[in-house]
Design a protein around this motif. Structure first.
Motif, PDB file in Angstrom:
ATOM      1  N   PHE A  65      24.461   1.665   0.690  1.00  0.00           N
ATOM      2  CA  PHE A  65      23.316   1.692  -0.205  1.00  0.00           C
ATOM      3  C   PHE A  65      22.910   3.135  -0.498  1.00  0.00           C
ATOM      4  CE2 PHE A  65      22.436  -2.632   1.457  1.00  0.00           C
ATOM      5  CZ  PHE A  65      22.116  -3.282   0.271  1.00  0.00           C
ATOM      6  N   ARG A  66      22.313   3.317  -1.659  1.00  0.00           N
ATOM      7  CA  ARG A  66      21.661   4.569  -2.021  1.00  0.00           C
ATOM      8  C   ARG A  66      20.365   4.255  -2.756  1.00  0.00           C
ATOM      9  NH1 ARG A  66      27.105   5.879  -2.491  1.00  0.00           N
ATOM     10  NH2 ARG A  66      27.734   7.865  -1.558  1.00  0.00           N
ATOM     11  N   VAL A  67      19.320   5.021  -2.470  1.00  0.00           N
ATOM     12  CA  VAL A  67      18.075   4.906  -3.226  1.00  0.00           C
ATOM     13  C   VAL A  67      17.905   6.164  -4.072  1.00  0.00           C
ATOM     14  CG1 VAL A  67      16.950   3.408  -1.541  1.00  0.00           C
ATOM     15  CG2 VAL A  67      16.727   5.880  -1.314  1.00  0.00           C
ATOM     16  N   ASP A  68      17.159   6.030  -5.169  1.00  0.00           N
ATOM     17  CA  ASP A  68      16.937   7.195  -6.016  1.00  0.00           C
ATOM     18  C   ASP A  68      15.499   7.684  -5.867  1.00  0.00           C
ATOM     19  OD1 ASP A  68      15.303   5.589  -7.602  1.00  0.00           O
ATOM     20  OD2 ASP A  68      16.786   5.342  -9.188  1.00  0.00           O
ATOM     21  N   ASP A  69      15.065   8.534  -6.773  1.00  0.00           N
ATOM     22  CA  ASP A  69      13.755   9.158  -6.637  1.00  0.00           C
ATOM     23  C   ASP A  69      12.674   8.491  -7.475  1.00  0.00           C
ATOM     24  OD1 ASP A  69      14.565  10.980  -4.762  1.00  0.00           O
ATOM     25  OD2 ASP A  69      15.152  12.480  -6.238  1.00  0.00           O
ATOM     26  N   THR A  70      12.882   7.233  -7.863  1.00  0.00           N
ATOM     27  CA  THR A  70      11.830   6.477  -8.535  1.00  0.00           C
ATOM     28  C   THR A  70      10.604   6.389  -7.624  1.00  0.00           C
ATOM     29  OG1 THR A  70      13.461   5.147  -9.719  1.00  0.00           O
ATOM     30  CG2 THR A  70      11.222   4.262  -9.563  1.00  0.00           C
ATOM     31  N   PRO A  71       9.404   6.690  -8.113  1.00  0.00           N
ATOM     32  CA  PRO A  71       8.214   6.582  -7.255  1.00  0.00           C
ATOM     33  C   PRO A  71       8.020   5.178  -6.706  1.00  0.00           C
ATOM     34  CG  PRO A  71       7.721   7.888  -9.206  1.00  0.00           C
ATOM     35  CD  PRO A  71       9.092   7.287  -9.427  1.00  0.00           C
ATOM     36  N   GLY A  72       7.579   5.106  -5.467  1.00  0.00           N
ATOM     37  CA  GLY A  72       7.397   3.828  -4.790  1.00  0.00           C
ATOM     38  C   GLY A  72       8.679   3.362  -4.148  1.00  0.00           C
ATOM     39  N   HIS A  73       8.814   2.036  -3.961  1.00  0.00           N
ATOM     40  CA  HIS A  73      10.065   1.530  -3.380  1.00  0.00           C
ATOM     41  C   HIS A  73      11.076   1.103  -4.438  1.00  0.00           C
ATOM     42  CE1 HIS A  73       8.359  -2.392  -4.227  1.00  0.00           C
ATOM     43  NE2 HIS A  73       7.514  -2.381  -3.210  1.00  0.00           N
TER      44      HIS A  73
ATOM     45  N   LEU B 171       0.820  -1.209   0.000  1.00  0.00           N
ATOM     46  CA  LEU B 171       0.000   0.000   0.000  1.00  0.00           C
ATOM     47  C   LEU B 171       0.857   1.263   0.000  1.00  0.00           C
ATOM     48  CD1 LEU B 171      -2.864  -1.015   2.467  1.00  0.00           C
ATOM     49  CD2 LEU B 171      -2.868  -1.077  -0.042  1.00  0.00           C
ATOM     50  N   TRP B 172       1.963   1.241   0.734  1.00  0.00           N
ATOM     51  CA  TRP B 172       2.882   2.380   0.681  1.00  0.00           C
ATOM     52  C   TRP B 172       3.472   2.528  -0.723  1.00  0.00           C
ATOM     53  CZ3 TRP B 172       3.699   6.426   3.712  1.00  0.00           C
ATOM     54  CH2 TRP B 172       3.314   6.363   5.050  1.00  0.00           C
ATOM     55  N   ASP B 173       3.745   1.419  -1.380  1.00  0.00           N
ATOM     56  CA  ASP B 173       4.267   1.450  -2.744  1.00  0.00           C
ATOM     57  C   ASP B 173       3.259   2.114  -3.682  1.00  0.00           C
ATOM     58  OD1 ASP B 173       6.111   0.885  -4.804  1.00  0.00           O
ATOM     59  OD2 ASP B 173       5.296  -1.127  -5.141  1.00  0.00           O
ATOM     60  N   ILE B 174       1.996   1.741  -3.541  1.00  0.00           N
ATOM     61  CA  ILE B 174       0.944   2.341  -4.361  1.00  0.00           C
ATOM     62  C   ILE B 174       0.800   3.835  -4.066  1.00  0.00           C
ATOM     63  CG2 ILE B 174      -1.560   2.407  -4.738  1.00  0.00           C
ATOM     64  CD1 ILE B 174      -1.541  -0.658  -4.336  1.00  0.00           C
ATOM     65  N   LYS B 175       0.730   4.191  -2.790  1.00  0.00           N
ATOM     66  CA  LYS B 175       0.545   5.596  -2.427  1.00  0.00           C
ATOM     67  C   LYS B 175       1.678   6.461  -2.971  1.00  0.00           C
ATOM     68  CE  LYS B 175      -1.104   6.799   1.660  1.00  0.00           C
ATOM     69  NZ  LYS B 175      -2.181   7.824   1.486  1.00  0.00           N
ATOM     70  N   ALA B 176       2.902   5.969  -2.865  1.00  0.00           N
ATOM     71  CA  ALA B 176       4.047   6.748  -3.337  1.00  0.00           C
ATOM     72  C   ALA B 176       4.050   6.850  -4.864  1.00  0.00           C
ATOM     73  CB  ALA B 176       5.346   6.123  -2.839  1.00  0.00           C
ATOM     74  N   LYS B 177       3.651   5.798  -5.550  1.00  0.00           N
ATOM     75  CA  LYS B 177       3.573   5.852  -7.010  1.00  0.00           C
ATOM     76  C   LYS B 177       2.525   6.864  -7.460  1.00  0.00           C
ATOM     77  CE  LYS B 177       5.162   1.126  -7.965  1.00  0.00           C
ATOM     78  NZ  LYS B 177       4.733  -0.256  -8.303  1.00  0.00           N
ATOM     79  N   VAL B 178       1.372   6.871  -6.808  1.00  0.00           N
ATOM     80  CA  VAL B 178       0.318   7.822  -7.147  1.00  0.00           C
ATOM     81  C   VAL B 178       0.792   9.256  -6.917  1.00  0.00           C
ATOM     82  CG1 VAL B 178      -1.984   8.654  -6.502  1.00  0.00           C
ATOM     83  CG2 VAL B 178      -1.556   6.189  -6.740  1.00  0.00           C
ATOM     84  N   ALA B 179       1.558   9.455  -5.834  1.00  0.00           N
ATOM     85  CA  ALA B 179       2.076  10.789  -5.519  1.00  0.00           C
ATOM     86  C   ALA B 179       3.268  11.174  -6.379  1.00  0.00           C
ATOM     87  CB  ALA B 179       2.468  10.852  -4.044  1.00  0.00           C
ATOM     88  N   GLY B 180       3.847  10.198  -7.106  1.00  0.00           N
ATOM     89  CA  GLY B 180       5.025  10.471  -7.907  1.00  0.00           C
ATOM     90  C   GLY B 180       6.271  10.682  -7.074  1.00  0.00           C
ATOM     91  N   MET B 181       6.342  10.015  -5.912  1.00  0.00           N
ATOM     92  CA  MET B 181       7.458  10.190  -4.987  1.00  0.00           C
ATOM     93  C   MET B 181       8.039   8.845  -4.571  1.00  0.00           C
ATOM     94  SD  MET B 181       6.056  12.942  -2.212  1.00  0.00           S
ATOM     95  CE  MET B 181       5.606  14.627  -2.642  1.00  0.00           C
ATOM     96  N   PRO B 182       9.311   8.814  -4.199  1.00  0.00           N
ATOM     97  CA  PRO B 182       9.837   7.628  -3.517  1.00  0.00           C
ATOM     98  C   PRO B 182       9.241   7.542  -2.118  1.00  0.00           C
ATOM     99  CG  PRO B 182      11.464   9.372  -3.480  1.00  0.00           C
ATOM    100  CD  PRO B 182      10.328   9.868  -4.334  1.00  0.00           C
ATOM    101  N   ILE B 183       9.208   6.346  -1.557  1.00  0.00           N
ATOM    102  CA  ILE B 183       8.579   6.168  -0.252  1.00  0.00           C
ATOM    103  C   ILE B 183       9.241   7.034   0.810  1.00  0.00           C
ATOM    104  CG2 ILE B 183       8.313   4.512   1.647  1.00  0.00           C
ATOM    105  CD1 ILE B 183       7.511   2.412  -0.380  1.00  0.00           C
ATOM    106  N   TYR B 184      10.574   7.182   0.781  1.00  0.00           N
ATOM    107  CA  TYR B 184      11.214   7.952   1.845  1.00  0.00           C
ATOM    108  C   TYR B 184      10.721   9.397   1.878  1.00  0.00           C
ATOM    109  CZ  TYR B 184      14.553  10.343  -1.279  1.00  0.00           C
ATOM    110  OH  TYR B 184      15.128  11.143  -2.235  1.00  0.00           O
TER     111      TYR B 184
END
Length: 403
Positions: free
Chosen positions: A363-371, A93-106
């Motif tokens: 590790f590094r994460v980028d700004d791809t929406p979701g996780h 659900l967090w993955d979906i919410k972040a994708k809809v918002a166009g943001m990475p989860i962090y």
């Protein structure tokens, strides 16, 4: 937006991994990790027979309400099977919410507290020399933190050490449980020698860690912690079984070696007493097994009040989906300590394409929406589930012991 389907994908690209896929009427999907090492199908059954039917038609943005519906509505609360199932839903659900918002989860959690995530590697060997040679490889690769585990003289199987010349340590590797043998006295004599030689070889700047794996009594753990003090470990992990949380206060009273615990925990109640009493320094609970991002935030906030930092479990019994969600949590959480890392095999990376990067122990994460992780379902289907079991531990006289 409404949830239209929720289904479980089980595959074994080297080891069993359980993935939950939630789909919506807007075409957005989210993935969660439902892997519980050695008890995978129990979680699958809990999801398919109890939780997933109740998700259909719900608003996927209502993460808090869905979390409490699954937790409070069950009556029989907590436990690793229940909390792993809830975690899979929560992360999806967090993955979906972040994708809809166009943001990475962090970013959804409040933004980054750091630009990179320190991880520790696993060095092991059948004896001290082999373990230190293994550690040298991590030092040469640029790691700042290394966990050391070595075999014991006269003991054929030791936690964290590959068996039969294997190059990887994978505990769930048999249809039925293997039986290992344990000798506490030899262990207590061997480990200080390991770290004495490690400090002599690598100096004082590398962080060194060790996992006891719940095998000592409180007074034995106190002795080990005291004996390791000259080598200033980053932490001594899971020194005693944690069902008796007060036992950690006893260990703490005898040693200044930092204490870590919690990879087998599944709720805030498992660690509350130790955190509030100042008996531990790091909480190792994984969001895959402790109710997901929603519940791990509560644990982290409680820990922050008591100067306890995170050190999330991250072995290969966490799928790339669970690891990615953890990395977004690590990027956000203000009281971060360190992240465990065991690399998956290449075929796992093919089944679970990911966007996070790992280099020289960070590790590094980028700004791809979701996780940032998806699943190739066609490839996953080529690797069907295989029953696998964790070992059972016995003392040399045959008594069943903590593994």
């Amino acid at each position: 937006m409404r949830i239209t389907s929720a289904r479980v994908i089980v595959c074994c690209p080297g080891r069993n991994l359980v993935t939950l896929k939630i789909e919506t009427d807007d075409g957005v999907h989210g993935l969660g990790d439902a892997t519980l090492n050695g008890r995978e199908i129990a979680v699958v059954s809990y999801l398919e027979n109890h939780l997933l039917p109740a998700l259909i038609g719900r608003d996927p943005a209502a993460i808090e309400d869905i979390w409490h519906y699954a937790y409070l509505g069950a009556y029989w609360r907590r436990g690793p099977v229940t909390m792993t199932a809830i975690a899979a839903i929560d992360v999806a659900l967090w993955d979906i919410k972040a994708k809809v918002a166009g943001m990475p989860i962090y970013q959804m959690l409040g933004g980054a507290s750091r630009h990179r995530i320190m991880a520790y590697g696993h060095a092991e060997g059948e004896d001290i020399a082999a373990c230190l040679d293994s550690a040298q490889g991590f030092v040469d690769a640029g790691y700042d933190a290394i966990r050391l585990q070595c075999g014991l003289p006269g003991v054929g199987t030791t936690y964290g050490v590959p068996k039969d010349g294997q190059t990887r340590y994978e505990p769930a590797d048999a249809d039925l449980p293997a039986e290992h043998v344990w000798n506490t006295a030899r262990y207590l004599n061997q480990v200080p020698k390991l770290f004495e030689q490690a400090r002599r070889r690598f100096g004082d700047d590398v962080h060194l860690l060790h996992d006891v794996h719940h095998r000592l009594t409180p007074i034995e753990a106190a002795r080990l912690g005291r004996d390791l003090e000259p080598y200033h470990l980053f932490w001594m992990e899971d020194s005693v079984p944690a069902e008796n949380q007060a036992a950690f206060a006893m260990v703490r009273s005898h040693t200044t070696t930092p204490l870590a615990v919690g990879e087998v925990f599944n709720s805030i109640h498992d660690c509350r007493e130790m955190i509030q009493s100042g008996s531990i320094d790091y909480i190792r609970t994984s969001l895959t097994h402790a109710g997901g991002i929603t519940h791990m935030r509560r644990i982290a906030h409680l820990a922050e009040l008591h100067h306890v930092r995170t050190g999330c479990h991250g072995a290969t019994d966490i799928s790339p989906v669970g690891l990615a969600a953890t990395l977004h949590f690590d990027t956000w959480v203000p009281n971060f300590g360190i992240q465990e890392h065991m690399p998956h095999d290449d075929i796992v990376a093919a089944v679970f394409p990911s966007n996070h990067r790992f280099e020289a122990g960070y590790f590094r994460v980028d700004d791809t929406p979701g996780h940032g992780v998806d699943i190739d379902e066609r490839l996953a289907a080529d690797y069907p589930f295989k029953r696998a079991s964790l070992p059972v531990n016995r003392l040399e006289d045959g008594t069943v012991w903590d593994w």
